[in-house]
Write a protein that holds these residues in place. Sequence first.
Motif, short mmCIF file in Angstrom:
data_model
loop_
_atom_site.label_atom_id
_atom_site.label_comp_id
_atom_site.label_asym_id
_atom_site.label_seq_id
_atom_site.Cartn_x
_atom_site.Cartn_y
_atom_site.Cartn_z
N THR A 26 48.10 47.52 38.45
CA THR A 26 47.48 46.98 39.60
C THR A 26 45.91 47.29 39.80
O THR A 26 45.71 48.52 39.90
N LEU A 27 45.12 46.53 39.92
CA LEU A 27 43.79 46.80 40.20
C LEU A 27 43.87 46.82 41.72
O LEU A 27 44.10 45.91 42.41
N THR A 28 43.18 47.98 42.27
CA THR A 28 43.27 48.21 43.75
C THR A 28 41.97 48.17 44.07
O THR A 28 40.98 48.81 43.27
N ILE A 29 41.73 47.32 45.07
CA ILE A 29 40.35 46.90 45.66
C ILE A 29 40.24 47.79 47.00
O ILE A 29 40.78 47.88 48.05
N ALA A 30 39.40 49.05 46.57
CA ALA A 30 39.16 49.93 47.85
C ALA A 30 37.53 49.95 48.27
O ALA A 30 37.33 50.39 49.34
N SER A 31 36.83 49.31 47.51
CA SER A 31 35.46 49.04 47.76
C SER A 31 34.73 47.87 47.45
O SER A 31 35.41 47.37 46.63
N SER A 36 33.33 43.63 42.89
CA SER A 36 32.56 43.18 41.92
C SER A 36 33.25 43.31 40.61
O SER A 36 32.87 42.19 39.88
N GLN A 37 34.16 44.14 40.28
CA GLN A 37 34.61 44.35 38.88
C GLN A 37 35.43 43.00 38.71
O GLN A 37 35.75 42.15 37.95
N LEU A 38 36.51 42.45 39.88
CA LEU A 38 37.18 41.32 39.89
C LEU A 38 36.32 40.25 39.89
O LEU A 38 36.80 39.14 39.16
N ALA A 39 35.15 40.19 40.56
CA ALA A 39 34.19 39.02 40.62
C ALA A 39 33.78 38.76 39.14
O ALA A 39 33.15 37.84 39.17
N SER A 40 33.71 39.67 38.24
CA SER A 40 33.23 39.44 36.90
C SER A 40 34.22 38.44 35.92
O SER A 40 33.84 38.16 34.96
N CYS A 41 35.52 38.33 36.37
CA CYS A 41 36.43 37.59 35.85
C CYS A 41 36.73 36.19 36.25
O CYS A 41 36.62 35.93 37.42
#
Length: 310
Positions: A26-31, A36-41
């Motif tokens: 699971t990708l955890t979004i904490a910041s 931004s990492q998810l937004a690149s996909c």
Amino acid sequence: MAIMQYILPTLALASTVLAQCSNSGTLTIASSADASQLASCTTYSGSVAIETGLAVPKDSNGRQQLEITTVRRITGNLTVTSAHDLSSLTFGSLQSISGFELGDLTVLSVLSMPALREVNQLNFTALPALQNLEFGNGITKATSILITNTGLSSLMGINNLEQVDTFNVNNNRALQNISLQVTSITNSLDIEANDGYQSGLVTSFPMLETATNMTFRNCSSILLPALANVTDDLGFYGNTFETFSAPNLTTAGGLIFVDNEALTNISLPQLTSINGTYQIANNTLLNRIDGFTNLAVITGALDFSGNFTE
């Protein structure tokens, strides 16, 4: 050699992007950096969770807003729970998710996913500030829907569902209307304790033809004009409607009317068989049971109690 030098960095970049857009866990979004990492996909292969202690900037009221505009598909689940300062969540391009869970988000008032069409399981729990769903044309496909303890005043955004297996909407104090376009419910439908227990909820399923199990509580109106078959129980408990009619219903596994204090008339002119419990009890104003003119077969228990004159 120059060509090879160009290809290798390009391949390395592509591999990095693929790695960012895939996670066996699971990708955890904490910041903001995680977002931004998810937004690149455009497609994220895996699940995404937004942490309780989300570290993104707060506005002057101490509230947080999170917006991710690029990702169109999440193959796993999207889970957001106990992010108590999150007031706005936007996924501008997201079209499909496997599972979508929102829970214990006490100040979330904006949920914007204008492109969302498909969800496997949707589970919304304890969202008291959320009054509406900004889902554009709305979700059309879902396996399971659970909405409980929210501030929703309508279900616009999921009202265009074409198919659903399980639909459970309960304890939403501001909800006064439910209208769905589904033609079948293959598992169960449960509607109860909405509208702040004031029994003012209006429900309408104009295209529903078949269902497995249906339970209605605390409703002021229930419209099922196309319903033809219910495999298991069709039950009405503690509603406030005065009349009930299902003109096309022919068979039911069980048929139950209990504690509907304003009920004076039931009309099921095409009903021929009840293959389970047939119960009409404690409906104070119901004096006549004469709306079942074609009923010929009852294979379960028969339980009538009340002040019937005929």
